[in-house]
Design a protein around this motif. Structure first.
Motif, PDB file in Angstrom:
ATOM      1  N   GLU A  15      23.031  -6.983  81.150  1.00 11.83           N
ATOM      2  CA  GLU A  15      23.287  -5.907  80.186  1.00 11.83           C
ATOM      3  C   GLU A  15      24.773  -5.547  80.158  1.00 11.83           C
ATOM      4  O   GLU A  15      25.403  -5.528  79.109  1.00 11.83           O
ATOM      5  CB  GLU A  15      22.420  -4.682  80.522  1.00 11.83           C
ATOM      6  CG  GLU A  15      20.958  -4.887  80.105  1.00 11.83           C
ATOM      7  CD  GLU A  15      20.017  -3.786  80.543  1.00 11.83           C
ATOM      8  OE1 GLU A  15      18.862  -3.800  80.095  1.00 11.83           O
ATOM      9  OE2 GLU A  15      20.407  -2.914  81.344  1.00 11.83           O
ATOM     10  N   LEU A  16      25.320  -5.232  81.309  1.00  7.77           N
ATOM     11  CA  LEU A  16      26.751  -4.862  81.362  1.00  7.77           C
ATOM     12  C   LEU A  16      27.629  -5.969  81.932  1.00  7.77           C
ATOM     13  O   LEU A  16      28.815  -6.038  81.615  1.00  7.77           O
ATOM     14  CB  LEU A  16      26.958  -3.598  82.202  1.00  7.77           C
ATOM     15  CG  LEU A  16      26.631  -2.254  81.564  1.00  7.77           C
ATOM     16  CD1 LEU A  16      27.165  -1.128  82.438  1.00  7.77           C
ATOM     17  CD2 LEU A  16      27.199  -2.115  80.154  1.00  7.77           C
ATOM     18  N   ALA A  17      27.089  -6.797  82.811  1.00  6.84           N
ATOM     19  CA  ALA A  17      27.933  -7.813  83.454  1.00  6.84           C
ATOM     20  C   ALA A  17      28.442  -8.811  82.417  1.00  6.84           C
ATOM     21  O   ALA A  17      27.650  -9.392  81.681  1.00  6.84           O
ATOM     22  CB  ALA A  17      27.133  -8.547  84.535  1.00  6.84           C
ATOM     23  N   TYR A  68      31.838 -10.087  90.921  1.00  2.00           N
ATOM     24  CA  TYR A  68      30.877 -11.048  90.393  1.00  2.00           C
ATOM     25  C   TYR A  68      29.498 -10.694  90.950  1.00  2.00           C
ATOM     26  O   TYR A  68      29.399 -10.102  92.026  1.00  2.00           O
ATOM     27  CB  TYR A  68      31.268 -12.465  90.822  1.00  2.00           C
ATOM     28  CG  TYR A  68      32.590 -12.895  90.252  1.00  2.00           C
ATOM     29  CD1 TYR A  68      32.647 -13.705  89.123  1.00  2.00           C
ATOM     30  CD2 TYR A  68      33.796 -12.465  90.816  1.00  2.00           C
ATOM     31  CE1 TYR A  68      33.868 -14.081  88.576  1.00  2.00           C
ATOM     32  CE2 TYR A  68      35.019 -12.831  90.268  1.00  2.00           C
ATOM     33  CZ  TYR A  68      35.051 -13.642  89.150  1.00  2.00           C
ATOM     34  OH  TYR A  68      36.249 -14.002  88.601  1.00  2.00           O
ATOM     35  N   VAL A  69      28.460 -11.055  90.228  1.00  2.00           N
ATOM     36  CA  VAL A  69      27.109 -10.636  90.633  1.00  2.00           C
ATOM     37  C   VAL A  69      26.108 -11.780  90.497  1.00  2.00           C
ATOM     38  O   VAL A  69      26.305 -12.706  89.707  1.00  2.00           O
ATOM     39  CB  VAL A  69      26.626  -9.445  89.782  1.00  2.00           C
ATOM     40  CG1 VAL A  69      27.469  -8.205  90.066  1.00  2.00           C
ATOM     41  CG2 VAL A  69      26.655  -9.772  88.289  1.00  2.00           C
ATOM     42  N   ASP A  70      25.031 -11.693  91.280  1.00  2.00           N
ATOM     43  CA  ASP A  70      23.904 -12.594  91.078  1.00  2.00           C
ATOM     44  C   ASP A  70      22.606 -11.834  91.320  1.00  2.00           C
ATOM     45  O   ASP A  70      22.618 -10.614  91.501  1.00  2.00           O
ATOM     46  CB  ASP A  70      24.024 -13.848  91.950  1.00  2.00           C
ATOM     47  CG  ASP A  70      23.686 -13.637  93.423  1.00  2.00           C
ATOM     48  OD1 ASP A  70      22.940 -12.709  93.784  1.00  2.00           O
ATOM     49  OD2 ASP A  70      24.162 -14.449  94.240  1.00  2.00           O
ATOM     50  N   HIS A 106      20.509  -3.815  90.340  1.00  2.00           N
ATOM     51  CA  HIS A 106      21.237  -4.852  89.610  1.00  2.00           C
ATOM     52  C   HIS A 106      21.968  -4.286  88.400  1.00  2.00           C
ATOM     53  O   HIS A 106      22.985  -4.833  87.990  1.00  2.00           O
ATOM     54  CB  HIS A 106      20.301  -5.998  89.230  1.00  2.00           C
ATOM     55  CG  HIS A 106      18.995  -5.555  88.674  1.00  2.00           C
ATOM     56  ND1 HIS A 106      18.004  -5.004  89.458  1.00  2.00           N
ATOM     57  CD2 HIS A 106      18.506  -5.582  87.424  1.00  2.00           C
ATOM     58  CE1 HIS A 106      16.958  -4.713  88.701  1.00  2.00           C
ATOM     59  NE2 HIS A 106      17.239  -5.045  87.465  1.00  2.00           N
ATOM     60  N   ARG A 107      21.474  -3.188  87.814  1.00  4.41           N
ATOM     61  CA  ARG A 107      22.226  -2.597  86.702  1.00  4.41           C
ATOM     62  C   ARG A 107      23.512  -1.958  87.224  1.00  4.41           C
ATOM     63  O   ARG A 107      24.547  -2.020  86.558  1.00  4.41           O
ATOM     64  CB  ARG A 107      21.366  -1.561  85.979  1.00  4.41           C
ATOM     65  CG  ARG A 107      20.341  -2.220  85.060  1.00  4.41           C
ATOM     66  CD  ARG A 107      19.349  -1.222  84.529  1.00  4.41           C
ATOM     67  NE  ARG A 107      18.766  -1.674  83.268  1.00  4.41           N
ATOM     68  CZ  ARG A 107      17.676  -1.148  82.710  1.00  4.41           C
ATOM     69  NH1 ARG A 107      17.057  -0.135  83.304  1.00  4.41           N
ATOM     70  NH2 ARG A 107      17.213  -1.610  81.579  1.00  4.41           N
ATOM     71  N   GLN A 108      23.449  -1.335  88.383  1.00  3.62           N
ATOM     72  CA  GLN A 108      24.654  -0.783  88.995  1.00  3.62           C
ATOM     73  C   GLN A 108      25.645  -1.921  89.287  1.00  3.62           C
ATOM     74  O   GLN A 108      26.857  -1.770  89.087  1.00  3.62           O
ATOM     75  CB  GLN A 108      24.298  -0.062  90.299  1.00  3.62           C
ATOM     76  CG  GLN A 108      23.676   1.324  90.118  1.00  3.62           C
ATOM     77  CD  GLN A 108      22.170   1.331  89.909  1.00  3.62           C
ATOM     78  OE1 GLN A 108      21.603   0.374  89.364  1.00  3.62           O
ATOM     79  NE2 GLN A 108      21.520   2.403  90.316  1.00  3.62           N
ATOM     80  N   ALA A 109      25.142  -3.041  89.757  1.00  5.07           N
ATOM     81  CA  ALA A 109      26.018  -4.184  90.038  1.00  5.07           C
ATOM     82  C   ALA A 109      26.659  -4.694  88.751  1.00  5.07           C
ATOM     83  O   ALA A 109      27.843  -5.045  88.728  1.00  5.07           O
ATOM     84  CB  ALA A 109      25.215  -5.295  90.725  1.00  5.07           C
ATOM     85  N   GLY A 110      25.868  -4.743  87.676  1.00  6.88           N
ATOM     86  CA  GLY A 110      26.410  -5.193  86.389  1.00  6.88           C
ATOM     87  C   GLY A 110      27.541  -4.282  85.922  1.00  6.88           C
ATOM     88  O   GLY A 110      28.550  -4.754  85.373  1.00  6.88           O
TER      89      GLY A 110
END
Lengths: 360, 360, 360
Positions: free
Chosen positions: B293-295, B270-272, B256-260
């Protein structure tokens, strides 16, 4: 508590250099100005270990080592192994770069039953070193592992240190094993580092009815963390699942969430956070909490992965207990689960899961 | 709140085995001594779901399942879908291993508008199954997807389950698609698992003006998490960015951090944290906090990814709400942002972003 | 505090679009409804920066930018660089897509000593652009780097942006460098993106006695995070270790735990969390705490990686100080270490380690 993966303890006094080398996974010292004591594990050791030797918490390294030398290795080992509060240990006996205590002696120090874990690659290298034909290798290795069964409770694979964890899910054919054995036997000092052989050895252990421990993730610099992600092992884990053979993923950091995923989706996968727990010191609770995100509570075990230093058996056990208790108590405080459920999970993770999987 | 990715609910009573199988991503049961209820999701379910059925929080699994059976599936579904507090659902209708309620029925239970997400691989497999030439495949698939547009709000790719996410950024040529279609049509039961076809399907959706959802990361054991890292998708995401087509990265855990990161650096991403949110239970807030964090706050959405069990629609929504509220309130308490900004972000993430992207 | 990796500041007024582009790693704006201010970095900026310009914390973006324009770039730069509280800066001078202040001017603004970091690929591209034969390339580059030594304190590799971090541990042979130089020189605008050349440049810096900074992990979309995992660099890091040359892993997020592992097991590896620290805003403490799980406290440094916006020098420094202080104070509160040890670690990480490695 059951420590389902550790090694023997050094039975001699250590000078400061030897002590520092044994403390972390670094193989060579850092720059002279950088003390290994200035780290999470160093601070955790200074917090928890001096009182066991009769000093105040947070003693300076020099004072601590002086007191350690004064007491002597026998007494130091007795105190820390006893303080660890273990009921059973499973000892990997296949890694002995230095003389260390054998499982029975370690068990006596700890006041715990000691069980042996056979290291698969060591068996194969012993067989290769004894003189065998390539065609006879597989049978002899298989027989040697089967012969261990009455006296060992599990097997250990260090594929992560050699070929990496991307092992195929197929059983290798006899011809493939013979070819790989031929390559092994042509080496002056046979050293297993061939995907086929690592895989063959795992299947020997599965056929012998042994749970298989896998080194995963964190280890010394030789571990090549690039190839130590547990997701690389998924084909073999799936294939093992169809036989019901337990796969025990050791260490896992920093891939512990990936390991937790495997423990959820595959019925035969179990996980721990050995080695990382004491190296992370004050952060051990964060680690255990992340490991327990997806991993079912019936699939998580305790191990120290302690080697050599008596302190590590105690630190691992103490930090794990505190981490698990802290995580579970936090949930009770928030109303996330009951105190009764928390106690039940604590017993499972601290010892029940290990007793069940290894038949202790 | 808008649930921008879920499936239908099972409309029948379930025995304990079926219930446990539906609870997590495990496909086969673990050892008999390991209850799926002893996990973060199991504990979260026992905390939050019994009161919806008139029991005390933390009810024992047996009592819970007895009460569930007593009320019956219709009433249980009604209660949980209603408790979820949704204004709209986007329902992936392409995965129906069992009979489940269709979007209108699900929407009626939830008191929410229900919208359809078309699963791209299902369309391709339907076309292949109906009889088509390799040369005619692309046109027929494209027309079928375009024909969906008035009635669907998005498309879904399950490349992560088949070829993996390492899709090229190039549009495949007609000749490449025809060749890949030929291979597909020669299968007895056509199953898309070819990088070219997954990619072709994504471009069909882009050309039809649909936001494209991608399964990323966490899923059942077939998902092959090794190939589910969202960073593998970067070439295709870059290529989509140049058209402005929204790419919706679903689930993402443990990446999820990579996705953000992708949501920050690419304008159309966009992410969830669907599926992971309810599986992590008490840890949902840690997950959402890491995702954010980043998103950018305008790029994060809510989804449950619920399938089958009515409890999951409620648990996902409840845990997400609590996680987001807890994270935002923590910042207000620390003076990191104002209560007014926190409220604005909550509205964006809970529903505003979804309404904008899907045009609800 | 020492900022061991930053760039120059823009010396002109910025409109809102330029300001927003400089704020994060996004290269193109998101959809018009998604403000870059609605993110962790945006909220952190609004919390901490307005008071430096005489506004209340949490000022609205429009008010903030109006006040910024009113004061003008010279005054804004002076205030933020001064507020950062730095004693020394190490400035990467090899990336100048726009006119930015040079190290001496930046140092004067900050009231700090300014040191130069030479960007290796820029040197190679300059040499290639000046006209040189393939056979003469290596010698001329090597001489250029050696000539820098009196005036620079380190070198920087951006292999992560080009060939990726999977660099071999072998020194390239003269023939290999000549062949790679030939390929470079045939380009119209020579751009180093060849594994052999990146590696050659690193060895030039090592031979010149310079610490080598590596871009790792987080960066803009060109960084290709897939190939930015620091574990990919392990062969080269091992080879550098045998020479004692310091390797400085910059940024690292989301692979900061992997970077911490490398800092523990390899004596010459140092790590930071630059760029990520200010982008994560309120989460900076979580990031620093994770970085410090395995990394010895004598191996962690501070950098901002600020480029262009004066705010980023201040935000980076402030968030890092608060994060480190918060993490250390938390340990003191829990009895994990003493206040005296905490102070000692704070000094090492904030400046001592940087002063020692770069000989400042």
């Amino acid at each position: 508590m059951v420590d389902h993966h550790c090694h023997g303890v050094l039975d001699r006094d250590l000078d400061r250099g030897e002590f520092e080398e044994s403390l972390t996974e670094a193989e060579t010292g850092g720059p002279p100005e950088v003390s290994p004591f200035d780290s999470q594990i160093g601070f955790a050791l200074r917090r928890w270990c001096p009182p066991v030797l009769g000093l105040d918490a947070h003693a300076e390294p020099g004072d601590y080592l002086a007191r350690r030398a004064e007491l002597g290795a026998v007494e130091v080992n007795r105190r820390f192994l006893s303080a660890a509060g273990l009921e059973a240990l499973c000892v990997d006996t296949g890694y002995t770069p230095q003389a260390i205590l054998d499982p029975p002696a370690l068990g006596r120090l700890a006041g715990a039953s000691a069980h042996e874990i056979v290291r698969l690659e060591t068996v194969a290298e012993e067989v290769a070193g004894e003189g065998v034909t390539a065609a006879g290798f597989a049978g002899k290795v298989r027989a040697r592992i089967e012969a261990c069964v009455p006296s060992v409770v599990g097997a250990k694979s260090i594929a992560a240190y050699r070929a990496g964890l991307e092992l195929s899910g197929e059983r290798p054919s006899d011809a493939e094993v013979t070819a790989a054995a031929g390559r092994l036997l042509r080496q002056d000092r046979p050293r297993v580092c061939d995907e086929t052989l690592h895989r063959f050895l795992v299947w020997c252990a599965v056929d012998a009815g042994l749970p298989v421990q896998f080194h995963v993730g964190y280890g010394d610099v030789d571990a090549d963390l690039r190839r130590g992600d547990p997701l690389l092992l998924i084909d073999l884990l799936r294939a093992m699942a169809s036989t019901g053979a337990p796969a025990m993923l050791l260490h896992n950091y920093p891939f512990h969430r990936q390991a937790g995923y495997l423990a959820q989706v595959l019925p035969n996968v179990y996980v721990d956070a050995g080695l990382a727990t004491h190296n992370l010191g004050h952060r051990a609770q964060a680690l255990i909490t992340e490991l327990l995100e997806l991993a079912p509570f019936g699939k998580v075990l305790y191990s120290s992965d302690a080697f050599g230093l008596a302190e590590l058996y105690h630190l691992g056990a103490l930090l794990f207990r505190r981490a698990l208790a802290g995580m579970l108590a936090g949930g009770v405080d928030d109303g996330a689960w009951t105190a009764c459920d928390a106690r039940r999970v604590a017993v499972l993770v601290a010892s029940g899961n290990a007793r069940r999987v290894y038949g202790l």
